[in-house]
Design a protein around this motif. Structure first.
Motif, PDB file in Angstrom:
ATOM      1  N   SER A 142       0.747  -1.145   0.155  1.00  0.00           N
ATOM      2  CA  SER A 142      -0.176   0.045  -0.004  1.00  0.00           C
ATOM      3  C   SER A 142       1.136   1.435  -0.208  1.00  0.00           C
ATOM      4  O   SER A 142       2.107   1.257   0.744  1.00  0.00           O
ATOM      5  N   TYR A 143       0.319   2.083  -1.001  1.00  0.00           N
ATOM      6  CA  TYR A 143       1.273   3.299  -0.726  1.00  0.00           C
ATOM      7  C   TYR A 143       0.523   4.400  -0.790  1.00  0.00           C
ATOM      8  O   TYR A 143      -0.677   4.985  -1.270  1.00  0.00           O
ATOM      9  N   THR A 144       1.096   5.792  -0.132  1.00  0.00           N
ATOM     10  CA  THR A 144       0.442   6.865  -0.027  1.00  0.00           C
ATOM     11  C   THR A 144       1.666   7.940  -0.427  1.00  0.00           C
ATOM     12  O   THR A 144       2.353   7.726   0.051  1.00  0.00           O
ATOM     13  N   GLU A 145       1.375   9.290  -1.296  1.00  0.00           N
ATOM     14  CA  GLU A 145       2.522   9.901  -1.832  1.00  0.00           C
ATOM     15  C   GLU A 145       1.631  11.008  -2.438  1.00  0.00           C
ATOM     16  O   GLU A 145       0.459  11.166  -1.739  1.00  0.00           O
ATOM     17  N   HIS A 146       2.345  11.892  -1.061  1.00  0.00           N
ATOM     18  CA  HIS A 146       2.646  13.242  -0.999  1.00  0.00           C
ATOM     19  C   HIS A 146       3.230  14.469  -1.728  1.00  0.00           C
ATOM     20  O   HIS A 146       4.555  14.288  -1.614  1.00  0.00           O
ATOM     21  N   TYR A 147       3.161  14.955  -2.348  1.00  0.00           N
ATOM     22  CA  TYR A 147       3.783  16.522  -3.547  1.00  0.00           C
ATOM     23  C   TYR A 147       3.212  17.739  -2.772  1.00  0.00           C
ATOM     24  O   TYR A 147       2.533  18.120  -1.785  1.00  0.00           O
ATOM     25  N   ALA A 189      10.650  21.087  -5.432  1.00  0.00           N
ATOM     26  CA  ALA A 189       9.468  19.389  -5.425  1.00  0.00           C
ATOM     27  C   ALA A 189       9.935  18.668  -4.299  1.00  0.00           C
ATOM     28  O   ALA A 189      11.213  18.018  -4.297  1.00  0.00           O
ATOM     29  N   ILE A 190       9.088  18.494  -3.674  1.00  0.00           N
ATOM     30  CA  ILE A 190       9.031  17.127  -2.362  1.00  0.00           C
ATOM     31  C   ILE A 190       7.606  16.420  -2.218  1.00  0.00           C
ATOM     32  O   ILE A 190       6.847  16.461  -2.275  1.00  0.00           O
ATOM     33  N   GLN A 191       8.597  15.740  -2.534  1.00  0.00           N
ATOM     34  CA  GLN A 191       7.890  13.860  -2.438  1.00  0.00           C
ATOM     35  C   GLN A 191       7.609  13.180  -1.503  1.00  0.00           C
ATOM     36  O   GLN A 191       8.902  12.852  -1.282  1.00  0.00           O
ATOM     37  N   LEU A 192       6.864  12.917  -0.593  1.00  0.00           N
ATOM     38  CA  LEU A 192       6.634  12.187   0.327  1.00  0.00           C
ATOM     39  C   LEU A 192       6.005  11.099   0.090  1.00  0.00           C
ATOM     40  O   LEU A 192       4.931  10.182   0.005  1.00  0.00           O
ATOM     41  N   ARG A 193       6.346   9.378  -0.087  1.00  0.00           N
ATOM     42  CA  ARG A 193       6.335   8.595  -0.647  1.00  0.00           C
ATOM     43  C   ARG A 193       6.161   7.043   0.400  1.00  0.00           C
ATOM     44  O   ARG A 193       7.294   6.428   1.481  1.00  0.00           O
ATOM     45  N   CYS A 194       4.745   7.262   1.552  1.00  0.00           N
ATOM     46  CA  CYS A 194       5.252   6.058   2.072  1.00  0.00           C
ATOM     47  C   CYS A 194       4.622   4.556   1.565  1.00  0.00           C
ATOM     48  O   CYS A 194       3.661   4.699   1.149  1.00  0.00           O
ATOM     49  N   MET A 195       5.407   3.470   1.683  1.00  0.00           N
ATOM     50  CA  MET A 195       4.965   2.002   1.476  1.00  0.00           C
ATOM     51  C   MET A 195       5.164   1.123   2.232  1.00  0.00           C
ATOM     52  O   MET A 195       6.000   1.283   3.064  1.00  0.00           O
ATOM     53  N   ARG A 196       3.985   0.226   3.102  1.00  0.00           N
ATOM     54  CA  ARG A 196       4.377  -0.631   3.349  1.00  0.00           C
ATOM     55  C   ARG A 196       3.384  -2.099   2.763  1.00  0.00           C
ATOM     56  O   ARG A 196       2.461  -2.047   1.929  1.00  0.00           O
ATOM     57  N   PRO A 197       3.396  -3.437   3.685  1.00  0.00           N
ATOM     58  CA  PRO A 197       2.981  -4.044   3.065  1.00  0.00           C
ATOM     59  C   PRO A 197       1.413  -4.143   2.931  1.00  0.00           C
ATOM     60  O   PRO A 197       1.426  -3.751   4.370  1.00  0.00           O
ATOM     61  N   SER A 198       0.580  -4.677   2.216  1.00  0.00           N
ATOM     62  CA  SER A 198      -0.667  -4.667   2.178  1.00  0.00           C
ATOM     63  C   SER A 198      -1.452  -5.006   3.532  1.00  0.00           C
ATOM     64  O   SER A 198      -2.019  -4.999   3.899  1.00  0.00           O
ATOM     65  N   GLN A 199      -0.541  -6.602   3.764  1.00  0.00           N
ATOM     66  CA  GLN A 199      -0.720  -7.527   4.445  1.00  0.00           C
ATOM     67  C   GLN A 199       0.641  -7.630   5.883  1.00  0.00           C
ATOM     68  O   GLN A 199       1.020  -7.802   4.745  1.00  0.00           O
ATOM     69  N   GLY A 224       2.355   7.509  11.337  1.00  0.00           N
ATOM     70  CA  GLY A 224       4.294   8.609  11.846  1.00  0.00           C
ATOM     71  C   GLY A 224       4.039   9.458  10.453  1.00  0.00           C
ATOM     72  O   GLY A 224       4.551  10.177  10.106  1.00  0.00           O
ATOM     73  N   CYS A 225       3.469   8.773   9.211  1.00  0.00           N
ATOM     74  CA  CYS A 225       3.285   9.295   7.572  1.00  0.00           C
ATOM     75  C   CYS A 225       2.596   9.875   8.183  1.00  0.00           C
ATOM     76  O   CYS A 225       3.109  11.081   6.800  1.00  0.00           O
ATOM     77  N   ASP A 226       1.609  10.751   8.246  1.00  0.00           N
ATOM     78  CA  ASP A 226       0.428  11.893   8.528  1.00  0.00           C
ATOM     79  C   ASP A 226       1.391  12.932   8.872  1.00  0.00           C
ATOM     80  O   ASP A 226       0.873  13.940   8.735  1.00  0.00           O
ATOM     81  N   ALA A 227       1.639  12.357  10.033  1.00  0.00           N
ATOM     82  CA  ALA A 227       3.016  13.227  11.317  1.00  0.00           C
ATOM     83  C   ALA A 227       3.852  14.495  10.128  1.00  0.00           C
ATOM     84  O   ALA A 227       4.035  15.499  10.103  1.00  0.00           O
ATOM     85  N   ILE A 228       4.296  13.540   9.610  1.00  0.00           N
ATOM     86  CA  ILE A 228       6.019  14.079   8.927  1.00  0.00           C
ATOM     87  C   ILE A 228       5.025  14.705   7.495  1.00  0.00           C
ATOM     88  O   ILE A 228       5.874  15.825   7.164  1.00  0.00           O
ATOM     89  N   ALA A 229       3.812  14.723   7.151  1.00  0.00           N
ATOM     90  CA  ALA A 229       2.801  15.050   5.896  1.00  0.00           C
ATOM     91  C   ALA A 229       2.496  16.303   6.822  1.00  0.00           C
ATOM     92  O   ALA A 229       2.694  17.368   5.483  1.00  0.00           O
ATOM     93  N   GLU A 230       2.020  16.421   7.435  1.00  0.00           N
ATOM     94  CA  GLU A 230       1.886  17.966   8.485  1.00  0.00           C
ATOM     95  C   GLU A 230       2.979  18.732   8.127  1.00  0.00           C
ATOM     96  O   GLU A 230       3.077  19.380   8.429  1.00  0.00           O
ATOM     97  N   GLN A 231       4.331  18.137   8.936  1.00  0.00           N
ATOM     98  CA  GLN A 231       5.679  18.757   8.630  1.00  0.00           C
ATOM     99  C   GLN A 231       5.491  19.001   7.712  1.00  0.00           C
ATOM    100  O   GLN A 231       6.375  20.491   7.342  1.00  0.00           O
ATOM    101  N   LEU A 232       5.354  18.318   6.423  1.00  0.00           N
ATOM    102  CA  LEU A 232       6.321  18.963   5.536  1.00  0.00           C
ATOM    103  C   LEU A 232       5.230  19.986   4.746  1.00  0.00           C
ATOM    104  O   LEU A 232       5.942  20.735   3.545  1.00  0.00           O
ATOM    105  N   LYS A 233       4.469  20.269   5.066  1.00  0.00           N
ATOM    106  CA  LYS A 233       3.040  20.942   4.326  1.00  0.00           C
ATOM    107  C   LYS A 233       3.856  22.372   3.938  1.00  0.00           C
ATOM    108  O   LYS A 233       4.573  23.399   4.884  1.00  0.00           O
TER     109      LYS A 233
END
Length: 172
Positions: free
Chosen positions: A127-132, A139-149, A163-172
């Motif tokens: 599962s991937y979540t990316e923010h730009y 250009a800043i990219q945050l890419r979080c990837m973890r096993p779906s299962q 943890g990924c959401d917390a970094i996204a908040e800091q990078l905004k």
């Protein structure tokens, strides 16, 4: 190669990776223009200098799943001339994601300039979540990837996503 030998090599690699990784906390990139903090248990496993600049963090999965599927978070910073350059960077990164084996958009993105999808890595679903973001000519990219299962369970997935959401908040 025997199954025992393969398993031993995987465990040895994981142990070396863990031993060589530094614990992360406060991070500064792009000559100090991009700053964020990571959870203490994330391991700083890779860093590149120059343009683009990238940092990769392993998020330890204590379950047997973690021996074969590396959960990680990558932050990449690239200089771009303007908003058009940012849009091209984001478009190129999205095209690369769409070319991954088994790519499938999996949810409504959490916001503008974000993607949520699943894809295959080494025959495992991730599962991937990316923010730009476009900030100060970068250009800043945050890419979080973890096993779906994962056998680590729902609490581990929740902690990873938090943890990924917390970094996204800091990078905004």
């Amino acid at each position: 190669m025997s199954l025992l030998r393969s398993t031993t090599l995987v465990i040895a690699f994981a142990a070396a990776l863990l031993a060589g990784g530094a614990h992360a906390a406060d991070v500064s990139m792009a000559d100090g223009s991009v700053k964020f903090s990571t959870p203490d248990n994330w391991l700083d496993i890779m860093e590149t200098q120059g343009d683009p600049e990238a940092r990769v963090f392993q998020v330890p999965d204590p379950s047997p799943t973690g021996r074969n599927s590396l959960a990680r978070v990558t932050i990449t910073v690239k200089q771009v001339a303007d908003l058009n350059g940012f849009n091209q960077y984001r478009s190129d990164a999205t095209a690369k994601a769409m070319a991954l084996p088994g790519y499938k958009a999996s949810a409504v993105p959490p916001g503008p300039n974000s993607n949520v999808y699943t894809a295959q890595e080494n025959a495992a679903a991730f599962s991937y979540t990316e923010h730009y973001w476009f900030k100060n000519g970068r250009a800043i990219q945050l890419r979080c990837m973890r096993p779906s299962q994962t056998q680590a369970g729902a609490d581990w997935k929740t902690a990873f996503d938090k943890g990924c959401d917390a970094i996204a908040e800091q990078l905004k």
